[in-house]
Design an enzyme around this catalytic site. Sequence first.
Site: not given
Ligand SMILES: N[C@@H](CCC(=O)N[C@@H](CS)C(=O)NCC(=O)O)C(=O)O
Length: 225
Positions: A11
């Site tokens: 990520s």
């Molecule tokens: N707005 C959040 C976004 C976090 C995000 O989208 N993380 C992704 C990985 S890059 C995630 O956890 N994806 C798993 C999911 O959405 O189930 C931030 O900036 O921390």
Amino acid sequence: MPPKLYYNAMSPRCRAVLMTAKALGLELELEEIHVYSKDHLDETLQRLNPKHTVPTLVDNDVVICECHAAVGYLVDKYGDEDNLYPKDQNERALVDQKLHFDAENLFPRVDAIIRSIVEENEKEISTDKISAITEAYKLVDAFLEDKTYIVGDSLTIADFCCVTTISTATIIIPISTEKYPNLSTWYRNFKNLEYYEKTNGDGLNKLDALVELKLGRPKTKELCD
Ligand SMILES: N[C@@H](CCC(=O)N[C@@H](CS)C(=O)NCC(=O)O)C(=O)O
């Protein structure tokens, strides 16, 4: 107890937190979480952060579920100096501006492509999605005109957030040195940072391998740019 980070190195949002912690010389307790699949929900993370996203940072009773808030918090709380996130109101506003740009403009463009491949199993990338990335390269290249870093002459958390996003985009579309000279110099300089590989390069390589596996073929990078 060191702050605990629920993370996945693939990520880009987590890699920005890892990079910030390394720049501060701060140890984090790391707990790896599966992402890009709802088959592996972690109960503790779900309780802490109902969105079940990473990064999620836990520091005693403070829980921060947004990357850009987490990196600012770490510098404010653990930085000996404030260079990475200046306390001066005017300077901080400029850093915040680019953090918002990454969160609201840059990252969603890159995330849309990555999710379409790794979650939705799309085998082709639409020209719209590709143009969204090249437009972003053009913008960041313009931001970097006459600057060493995203906000000026000093490295800040805005660089960490933007470089982890941009490097993720390069999995799909390499940066053309001719078209985006400022962007490619900035990115090349980042790759020379002593903690770059460990905090960003390793996770990026893992994501690159996953994208290739999901596409079921080598990526045709040259066709994309
Ligand atoms: N707005 C959040 C976004 C976090 C995000 O989208 N993380 C992704 C990985 S890059 C995630 O956890 N994806 C798993 C999911 O959405 O189930 C931030 O900036 O921390």
